[in-house]
Design a protein around this motif. Structure first.
Motif, mmCIF file in Angstrom:
data_model
loop_
_atom_site.group_PDB
_atom_site.id
_atom_site.type_symbol
_atom_site.label_atom_id
_atom_site.label_comp_id
_atom_site.label_asym_id
_atom_site.label_seq_id
_atom_site.Cartn_x
_atom_site.Cartn_y
_atom_site.Cartn_z
ATOM 1 N N ILE A 265 0.830 -1.200 0.000
ATOM 2 C CA ILE A 265 0.000 0.000 0.000
ATOM 3 C C ILE A 265 0.868 1.257 0.000
ATOM 4 O O ILE A 265 0.573 2.237 -0.688
ATOM 5 C CB ILE A 265 -0.955 -0.019 1.206
ATOM 6 C CG1 ILE A 265 -2.049 -1.076 0.990
ATOM 7 C CG2 ILE A 265 -1.583 1.357 1.433
ATOM 8 C CD1 ILE A 265 -2.947 -1.282 2.189
ATOM 9 N N THR A 266 1.963 1.204 0.771
ATOM 10 C CA THR A 266 2.873 2.360 0.796
ATOM 11 C C THR A 266 3.464 2.621 -0.584
ATOM 12 O O THR A 266 3.540 3.772 -1.040
ATOM 13 C CB THR A 266 4.001 2.111 1.804
ATOM 14 O OG1 THR A 266 3.435 1.869 3.103
ATOM 15 C CG2 THR A 266 4.930 3.315 1.880
ATOM 16 N N ALA A 269 0.680 3.985 -2.808
ATOM 17 C CA ALA A 269 0.335 5.361 -2.414
ATOM 18 C C ALA A 269 1.405 6.346 -2.861
ATOM 19 O O ALA A 269 1.090 7.477 -3.261
ATOM 20 C CB ALA A 269 0.136 5.434 -0.901
ATOM 21 N N ALA A 270 2.672 5.937 -2.821
ATOM 22 C CA ALA A 270 3.753 6.813 -3.290
ATOM 23 C C ALA A 270 3.658 7.037 -4.790
ATOM 24 O O ALA A 270 3.807 8.171 -5.279
ATOM 25 C CB ALA A 270 5.104 6.208 -2.920
ATOM 26 N N ALA A 271 3.404 5.961 -5.539
ATOM 27 C CA ALA A 271 3.247 6.099 -6.986
ATOM 28 C C ALA A 271 2.041 6.959 -7.324
ATOM 29 O O ALA A 271 2.072 7.797 -8.239
ATOM 30 C CB ALA A 271 3.113 4.719 -7.625
ATOM 31 N N VAL A 301 -3.159 2.974 7.849
ATOM 32 C CA VAL A 301 -3.382 2.906 6.404
ATOM 33 C C VAL A 301 -3.802 4.273 5.853
ATOM 34 O O VAL A 301 -3.173 4.783 4.916
ATOM 35 C CB VAL A 301 -4.410 1.820 6.054
ATOM 36 C CG1 VAL A 301 -4.612 1.750 4.547
ATOM 37 C CG2 VAL A 301 -3.962 0.467 6.584
ATOM 38 N N PRO A 302 -4.867 4.910 6.379
ATOM 39 C CA PRO A 302 -5.180 6.253 5.864
ATOM 40 C C PRO A 302 -4.073 7.265 6.124
ATOM 41 O O PRO A 302 -3.842 8.155 5.304
ATOM 42 C CB PRO A 302 -6.469 6.633 6.601
ATOM 43 C CG PRO A 302 -6.561 5.729 7.774
ATOM 44 C CD PRO A 302 -5.885 4.462 7.360
ATOM 45 N N MET A 303 -3.360 7.121 7.246
ATOM 46 C CA MET A 303 -2.275 8.055 7.527
ATOM 47 C C MET A 303 -1.138 7.907 6.517
ATOM 48 O O MET A 303 -0.503 8.894 6.131
ATOM 49 C CB MET A 303 -1.753 7.841 8.947
ATOM 50 C CG MET A 303 -2.700 8.338 10.034
ATOM 51 S SD MET A 303 -3.115 10.088 9.830
ATOM 52 C CE MET A 303 -1.508 10.848 9.996
ATOM 53 N N LEU A 304 -0.862 6.682 6.082
ATOM 54 C CA LEU A 304 0.157 6.483 5.055
ATOM 55 C C LEU A 304 -0.225 7.198 3.761
ATOM 56 O O LEU A 304 0.612 7.845 3.122
ATOM 57 C CB LEU A 304 0.328 4.981 4.781
ATOM 58 C CG LEU A 304 1.261 4.208 5.701
ATOM 59 C CD1 LEU A 304 1.187 2.713 5.389
ATOM 60 C CD2 LEU A 304 2.696 4.695 5.544
ATOM 61 N N MET A 308 1.940 10.313 2.138
ATOM 62 C CA MET A 308 2.518 10.267 0.797
ATOM 63 C C MET A 308 2.026 11.433 -0.045
ATOM 64 O O MET A 308 2.798 12.062 -0.785
ATOM 65 C CB MET A 308 2.182 8.938 0.120
ATOM 66 C CG MET A 308 2.883 7.749 0.734
ATOM 67 S SD MET A 308 4.698 7.920 0.624
ATOM 68 C CE MET A 308 5.223 6.596 1.695
ATOM 69 N N ALA A 309 0.742 11.746 0.045
ATOM 70 C CA ALA A 309 0.190 12.855 -0.733
ATOM 71 C C ALA A 309 0.800 14.188 -0.318
ATOM 72 O O ALA A 309 1.175 15.008 -1.165
ATOM 73 C CB ALA A 309 -1.331 12.889 -0.575
ATOM 74 N N LEU A 310 0.932 14.401 0.988
ATOM 75 C CA LEU A 310 1.493 15.668 1.470
ATOM 76 C C LEU A 310 2.983 15.774 1.160
ATOM 77 O O LEU A 310 3.481 16.857 0.814
ATOM 78 C CB LEU A 310 1.261 15.791 2.976
ATOM 79 C CG LEU A 310 -0.194 15.991 3.408
ATOM 80 C CD1 LEU A 310 -0.289 16.050 4.931
ATOM 81 C CD2 LEU A 310 -0.787 17.255 2.798
ATOM 82 N N LEU A 311 3.694 14.661 1.274
ATOM 83 C CA LEU A 311 5.132 14.692 0.983
ATOM 84 C C LEU A 311 5.389 15.080 -0.469
ATOM 85 O O LEU A 311 6.237 15.936 -0.756
ATOM 86 C CB LEU A 311 5.758 13.328 1.273
ATOM 87 C CG LEU A 311 6.089 13.025 2.737
ATOM 88 C CD1 LEU A 311 6.615 11.603 2.876
ATOM 89 C CD2 LEU A 311 7.114 14.024 3.274
#
Length: 587
Positions: A265-266, A269-271, A301-304, A308-311
């Motif tokens: 998932i990480t 989410a990064a991609a 899970v939602p925090m990941l 990723m979106a904020l980073l």
């Protein structure tokens, strides 16, 4: 399958010619409707049977998707949607330069889709093949089925509901974001994240029990069946055996499996965060909803997804948002403005386009009403409701409080809600386990009504969204003639351009959201001083201005006549759809 093949063969021989006022529905052959009907009948028969036939159902649903979304591909015979050609140009730029250029456009600040497709097509040495652009909608629609099957299987009451949800998903996904675009890839990634979370990190559903005396009990003579959630425990949890109906007990989830799922998932989410501006935040919102209704067993899970979106937004996309603060935050907290910018008023658009707009709204309204019927039927049969699916369907509405997204936020809200609307629509006909005879008849009637509405909703704007070889030929002439560093003007944003040499020129569209450049005199005032300038005028552009922006009928022909008669413009090339001009005079 035979009927579907016949339909595609027949469609390939149809001369589309001039697109009618309602789009491709005027050109679709009768075999299209016969093929859809044959698929629906086969699916209904299989859903009425006593056991699941997953491979056969999967093949038939895939054929239905190809018929619904692929007939237009064969009819038109060329990659539709001008923006797909622009995305091909972004991909080609990365192939050639081995780098991204954020100064060219916002898309390069979220470049993962383009870098991935550049890696896929780099071997051919000629950019993205036209066939890839043409068949991208069918590819993405088929790709959506696998993760959506997992999602539906874990949010369902039976296998019948799951497969029926896949059928409705094919009909409800009309928004047109399945072409060669970052949005299509991002939507696929978000479905994969949700499927992984539900498959590996979810809890059994909990019913919100409703003690409502006006909700009738199960009809006389219909007793409980295994997996019927109407027989609930007093704490609202599922009864024993129900989890297997939804695939919840199919695998034993070890801690190592959950760790692998979190890592996967990480990665996704990064991609996703590097692929699209909006989808990562919607995914985070939906994962938050899953945790809020206790379907996810961990808040990480939602925090990941949020992290990723904020980073990426604060690091990878800083070149864009730091200079577009008003675009990013200007509509925050103003849902009225976001909704207003997304709706074309009847007074502004032509009569033909207004019909398409209102039929789209009617279709979306009918789908929403069907979803409400699904909720009502579930409440009646189960005497309670699992809030997961309704909450997931409603969650994207929060977008209207955050962004107008260039006037498309309402369409994006519907897109992100589509999978869960499809599940609720399935519950309208199979609230728990069985598809009864009356429901089967109603299902066939509903899909018969949905078929023409789907065609109009998705392909009603083909008069200015269809790209022909002549349109591409104008673009090829343009880039063969334009010198590096020149400015290229389009009379509206609907033009097949920027598919090559995208970083070598500045591209400007006039008449984008309002009709503000009605003649050559106003166009000349917008040409930059001291730069070589080119102007492209085509039928697709003028049709958009006349139908959507309220330009006078025949405006495009008059504009081309003015350009040809003006000594300041040299016509470089022309064909049956338009001309390319070079500005050679003084402003």
């Amino acid at each position: 399958m035979t009927m579907a093949v016949v339909n595609l063969v027949v469609a390939g021989g149809v001369d589309v010619g001039n697109i009618g006022p309602l789009g491709l529905i005027h050109s679709v052959p009768a075999t299209f409707y016969l093929s859809v009907s044959a698929c629906v009948v086969a699916i209904v028969v299989l859903l009425k049977s006593g056991r699941e036939h997953p491979w056969l159902l999967g093949v038939i649903v895939a054929i239905l998707v190809v018929v619904l979304h692929g007939t237009a591909v064969v009819l038109e015979g060329w990659a539709r949607f001008p923006t797909a050609w622009l995305h091909a140009g972004y991909t080609e730029s990365i192939m050639v330069t081995q780098n991204v250029s954020p100064e060219v456009g916002a898309r390069f600040s979220w470049p993962a889709f383009f870098t991935a497709t550049a890696a896929v097509f780099s071997g051919n040495g000629e950019g993205v093949p036209e066939a890839a652009l043409r068949w991208a909608p069918v590819f993405f629609q088929l790709a959506y089925l696998a993760p959506f099957y997992v999602i539906a299987r874990h949010l369902c009451a039976s296998w019948r509901t799951t497969w029926l949800a896949l059928v409705f998903f094919s009909f409800t996904n009309w928004v047109g974001q399945d072409y060669f675009a970052p949005q299509a890839g991002a939507f696929l990634l978000s479905l994969c994240v949700l499927a992984t979370a539900l498959r590996t990190l979810s809890n059994p559903p909990r019913l919100l029990l409703l003690r409502m005396p006006w909700v009738r009990r199960r009809p006389a003579g219909v007793g409980p069946e295994p997996g019927d959630l109407a027989e609930t425990r007093t704490d609202g949890r599922q009864p024993a055996g129900v989890g297997s109906q939804c695939g919840l007990n199919e695998v034993r989830r070890e801690p190592s499996d959950q760790i692998v799922a979190l890592l996967f998932i990480t990665l996704l989410a990064a991609a996703l965060a590097a692929s699209h501006q909006l989808t990562p935040f919607v995914l985070a919102l939906q994962l938050g909803v899953l945790w809020g209704v206790r379907r996810l067993n961990s808040w990480t899970v939602p925090m990941l997804a949020v992290l990723m979106a904020l980073l990426w937004t604060s690091w990878g996309a800083v070149d864009y948002w730091i200079s577009h603060l008003d675009d990013v935050f200007g509509s925050v907290g103003d849902p009225g403005s976001a909704i207003q910018s997304s709706v074309v008023t009847e007074a502004k658009a032509s009569a033909e386009h207004s019909v398409v707009v209102w039929l789209r709204m009617l279709y979306a309204g009918l789908l929403g009403a069907g979803a409400l019927v699904g909720i009502a039927r579930v409440v009646r049969w189960r005497r309670g409701i699992d809030l997961t699916v309704p909450a997931l369907a409603a969650a994207p509405v929060a977008l209207v409080f955050l962004q107008d997204y260039g006037g498309e936020v309402v369409l994006r809200v519907f897109l992100y809600a589509t999978p869960f609307i499809a599940i609720l629509l399935a519950h309208a006909f199979v609230p728990v386990l069985r598809l009864h005879r009356a429901s089967a008849v109603a299902l066939f009637a509903a899909l018969a009504l949905a078929t023409p509405l789907f065609l109009i909703a998705k392909f009603g704007n083909e008069s200015f969204e269809r790209v022909t070889p002549a349109d591409v030929a104008l673009g090829e002439c343009l880039y063969e003639s334009a010198t590096p560093g020149s400015a290229i003007f389009s009379l509206s944003p609907h033009l097949a351009w920027q598919f090559t040499d995208v970083v070598d020129h500045s591209h400007v569209s006039v008449n984008e959201q309002t009709f503000d450049t009605p003649n050559v005199a106003t166009l000349v005032r917008r040409l930059p001083a001291g730069e070589e300038s080119y102007v492209v005028a085509s039928r697709m552009q003028s049709t958009f201005v006349e139908r959507v922006l309220g330009g006078p009928e025949g405006w495009g022909a008059e504009m081309q006549g003015e350009l040809s008669a003006d000594d300041s413009f040299d016509r470089l090339c022309s064909n049956e759809v338009g001309s390319v001009y070079r500005f050679s005079g003084e402003r």
